[in-house]
Scaffold this motif. Structure first.
Motif, PDB file in Angstrom:
ATOM      1  N   MET A 293      41.505  45.777  48.929  1.00 18.14           N
ATOM      2  CA  MET A 293      42.257  46.181  50.073  1.00 18.14           C
ATOM      3  C   MET A 293      41.185  46.943  51.150  1.00 18.14           C
ATOM      4  O   MET A 293      41.440  46.886  52.165  1.00 18.14           O
ATOM      5  N   ARG A 294      40.292  47.817  50.712  1.00 13.46           N
ATOM      6  CA  ARG A 294      39.378  48.404  51.803  1.00 13.46           C
ATOM      7  C   ARG A 294      38.696  47.353  52.446  1.00 13.46           C
ATOM      8  O   ARG A 294      38.288  47.743  53.556  1.00 13.46           O
ATOM      9  N   LEU A 295      38.479  46.201  51.896  1.00  9.72           N
ATOM     10  CA  LEU A 295      37.641  45.364  52.658  1.00  9.72           C
ATOM     11  C   LEU A 295      38.672  44.777  53.946  1.00  9.72           C
ATOM     12  O   LEU A 295      38.018  43.991  54.733  1.00  9.72           O
ATOM     13  N   LYS A 296      39.911  44.941  53.904  1.00  7.32           N
ATOM     14  CA  LYS A 296      40.681  44.487  54.548  1.00  7.32           C
ATOM     15  C   LYS A 296      41.031  45.587  55.744  1.00  7.32           C
ATOM     16  O   LYS A 296      41.795  45.082  57.064  1.00  7.32           O
TER      17      LYS A 296
ATOM     18  N   ALA B  57      26.590  43.528  53.130  1.00 10.75           N
ATOM     19  CA  ALA B  57      28.141  43.640  52.586  1.00 10.75           C
ATOM     20  C   ALA B  57      28.780  42.325  52.172  1.00 10.75           C
ATOM     21  O   ALA B  57      29.670  42.348  50.996  1.00 10.75           O
ATOM     22  N   GLN B  58      28.689  41.438  53.077  1.00  6.32           N
ATOM     23  CA  GLN B  58      29.081  39.988  52.494  1.00  6.32           C
ATOM     24  C   GLN B  58      28.601  39.789  51.365  1.00  6.32           C
ATOM     25  O   GLN B  58      29.742  39.044  50.338  1.00  6.32           O
ATOM     26  N   CYS B  59      27.549  39.727  51.186  1.00  7.71           N
ATOM     27  CA  CYS B  59      26.927  39.197  49.833  1.00  7.71           C
ATOM     28  C   CYS B  59      27.202  40.053  48.592  1.00  7.71           C
ATOM     29  O   CYS B  59      27.902  39.723  47.597  1.00  7.71           O
ATOM     30  N   LYS B  60      27.225  41.158  49.049  1.00  9.31           N
ATOM     31  CA  LYS B  60      27.858  42.303  47.912  1.00  9.31           C
ATOM     32  C   LYS B  60      29.242  42.330  47.426  1.00  9.31           C
ATOM     33  O   LYS B  60      29.477  42.586  46.387  1.00  9.31           O
TER      34      LYS B  60
ATOM     35  N   ARG C 120      29.576  43.865  61.806  1.00  6.26           N
ATOM     36  CA  ARG C 120      29.096  43.770  60.458  1.00  6.26           C
ATOM     37  C   ARG C 120      30.398  43.934  59.816  1.00  6.26           C
ATOM     38  O   ARG C 120      30.798  43.602  58.621  1.00  6.26           O
ATOM     39  N   ALA C 121      31.494  44.900  60.401  1.00  5.35           N
ATOM     40  CA  ALA C 121      32.754  45.188  60.047  1.00  5.35           C
ATOM     41  C   ALA C 121      33.347  43.911  60.197  1.00  5.35           C
ATOM     42  O   ALA C 121      34.457  43.648  59.165  1.00  5.35           O
ATOM     43  N   LEU C 122      33.428  43.147  61.119  1.00  4.72           N
ATOM     44  CA  LEU C 122      34.431  41.746  61.281  1.00  4.72           C
ATOM     45  C   LEU C 122      33.854  40.662  60.634  1.00  4.72           C
ATOM     46  O   LEU C 122      34.673  39.925  60.241  1.00  4.72           O
ATOM     47  N   ALA C 123      32.635  40.760  60.116  1.00  2.00           N
ATOM     48  CA  ALA C 123      32.006  39.819  59.038  1.00  2.00           C
ATOM     49  C   ALA C 123      32.929  39.623  57.710  1.00  2.00           C
ATOM     50  O   ALA C 123      32.769  38.804  57.161  1.00  2.00           O
ATOM     51  N   LEU C 124      33.412  41.046  57.416  1.00  2.00           N
ATOM     52  CA  LEU C 124      34.308  40.870  56.424  1.00  2.00           C
ATOM     53  C   LEU C 124      35.580  40.446  56.235  1.00  2.00           C
ATOM     54  O   LEU C 124      36.594  40.737  55.527  1.00  2.00           O
ATOM     55  N   ASP C 125      36.131  39.897  57.672  1.00  2.00           N
ATOM     56  CA  ASP C 125      37.599  39.427  57.673  1.00  2.00           C
ATOM     57  C   ASP C 125      38.331  40.519  57.422  1.00  2.00           C
ATOM     58  O   ASP C 125      39.234  40.159  56.875  1.00  2.00           O
ATOM     59  N   PRO C 126      38.367  41.566  58.311  1.00  2.00           N
ATOM     60  CA  PRO C 126      39.609  42.676  58.108  1.00  2.00           C
ATOM     61  C   PRO C 126      40.792  42.256  58.750  1.00  2.00           C
ATOM     62  O   PRO C 126      40.684  41.459  59.777  1.00  2.00           O
ATOM     63  N   LEU C 127      41.827  42.737  58.295  1.00  2.00           N
ATOM     64  CA  LEU C 127      43.209  42.661  58.929  1.00  2.00           C
ATOM     65  C   LEU C 127      43.414  43.543  60.029  1.00  2.00           C
ATOM     66  O   LEU C 127      44.147  43.602  60.814  1.00  2.00           O
TER      67      LEU C 127
ATOM     68  N   GLY D  27      43.562  39.226  69.157  1.00  4.85           N
ATOM     69  CA  GLY D  27      44.733  39.592  68.275  1.00  4.85           C
ATOM     70  C   GLY D  27      44.477  40.477  67.193  1.00  4.85           C
ATOM     71  O   GLY D  27      45.157  40.646  66.177  1.00  4.85           O
ATOM     72  N   MET D  28      43.180  41.274  67.120  1.00  2.00           N
ATOM     73  CA  MET D  28      42.779  42.151  66.258  1.00  2.00           C
ATOM     74  C   MET D  28      43.846  43.242  66.234  1.00  2.00           C
ATOM     75  O   MET D  28      44.121  43.866  67.237  1.00  2.00           O
ATOM     76  N   THR D  29      44.296  43.898  65.258  1.00  2.00           N
ATOM     77  CA  THR D  29      45.027  45.092  65.033  1.00  2.00           C
ATOM     78  C   THR D  29      44.067  46.222  65.044  1.00  2.00           C
ATOM     79  O   THR D  29      43.179  46.181  64.130  1.00  2.00           O
ATOM     80  N   MET D  30      44.271  47.219  65.823  1.00  2.00           N
ATOM     81  CA  MET D  30      43.316  48.310  65.964  1.00  2.00           C
ATOM     82  C   MET D  30      43.739  49.573  65.757  1.00  2.00           C
ATOM     83  O   MET D  30      44.862  49.882  66.849  1.00  2.00           O
ATOM     84  N   LEU D  31      43.195  50.505  65.431  1.00  2.00           N
ATOM     85  CA  LEU D  31      43.651  52.130  65.580  1.00  2.00           C
ATOM     86  C   LEU D  31      42.404  52.758  65.874  1.00  2.00           C
ATOM     87  O   LEU D  31      41.284  52.637  65.423  1.00  2.00           O
ATOM     88  N   VAL D  32      42.527  53.400  67.191  1.00  2.00           N
ATOM     89  CA  VAL D  32      41.000  53.770  67.729  1.00  2.00           C
ATOM     90  C   VAL D  32      41.260  55.525  68.109  1.00  2.00           C
ATOM     91  O   VAL D  32      42.272  55.958  68.721  1.00  2.00           O
TER      92      VAL D  32
END
Length: 247
Positions: free
Chosen positions: A81-84, A107-110, A155-162, A192-197
């Motif tokens: 879930m942390r990946l999301k 991070a994608q590979c690991k 880098r963060a976006l490459a992990l396909d976060p929600l 359409g990305m959900t963001m808390l800033v």
């Protein structure tokens, strides 16, 4: 279609010893919304953000991501879930001995088990998205601060976060570099990305946020649309804060 929030914070509390940092935070972030957190230093904003993916362990309450409570389950469930929940910090935290593209691949590979070919393709897509595909082979030291922060976003976006969490993403940048990072964030919202800033960029909040939340003393004091918070705040503490930071 469901109206459930993509991120929900329920009765969140955080203590450091005898010091209460978060008292009872309740907040919902709908899918595709950009929710902007403002407030004075020491109000608990960054701590709340770090609790959302359990970089800080809450003392009480629940964090629900896409309908799943990340306060329950195994450590493996938490890792998944942390990946999301992607996170971008004030510092860039790039590996100085790795090229830009390898920073985005690692991070994608690991964490996701992607092959080098898959990770590189995804990294190049995300670097292109933040306008830095032409810098893929550069080393971090060759980039400006704004460019390094955009690599961190890729880098963060490459992990396909929600959900994407941003903790003061522009505060370490020279003023002339801030706009490039805010432009990427504005583009993410448009897609359409959900963001808390958490940020002090009040002009960006006025222009781009769906909701603005004012925190003080570990509490949500007031929340509403940018027009409501900046134009007609109800709480005395909100008015006092804005009078200092928007002159």
């Amino acid at each position: 279609m469901t109206n459930r929030p993509m991120l929900e914070i329920v009765s969140l509390q955080k203590r450091f010893g005898d010091t209460v940092v978060l008292r009872d935070i309740n907040l919902k972030v709908a899918q595709g919304d950009l929710v902007f957190i403002i407030g004075p230093s020491g109000s608990g904003k960054s701590t709340m953000l770090r609790c959302c993916n359990r970089l800080e362990e809450p003392s009480g309450g629940d964090i629900i991501v896409d309908g799943r409570n990340i306060m329950s389950g195994t450590s493996r469930d938490l890792d998944r879930m942390r990946l999301k929940v992607g996170m971008v910090f004030q510092g860039f935290h790039l590996y100085p001995h790795m090229s830009v593209v390898k920073n985005v691949m690692l991070a994608q590979c690991k964490a996701l088990g992607r092959s080098a070919e898959e990770a590189r393709a995804r990294a190049m897509d995300m670097l292109d998205r933040v306008g830095l595909a032409h810098k893929a082979s550069a080393m971090p030291a060759e980039l400006s601060g704004g460019q390094q922060q955009r690599v961190a976003i890729a880098r963060a976006l490459a992990l396909d976060p929600l959900v994407m969490l941003f903790d003061e993403p522009t505060s370490a940048l020279d003023p002339e570099l801030v706009g490039s990072v805010l432009s990427v964030m504005k583009d993410l919202k448009a897609k359409g990305m959900t963001m808390l800033v958490v940020s002090h960029e009040m002009g960006f909040a006025r222009e781009t946020a769906d909701r603005v939340v004012f925190m003080d003393g570990g509490l949500v004091v007031e929340e509403g649309s940018p027009e409501e918070i900046f134009g007609a705040p109800k709480a005395d503490r909100t008015r006092a804060f804005l009078s200092r930071v928007t002159r």
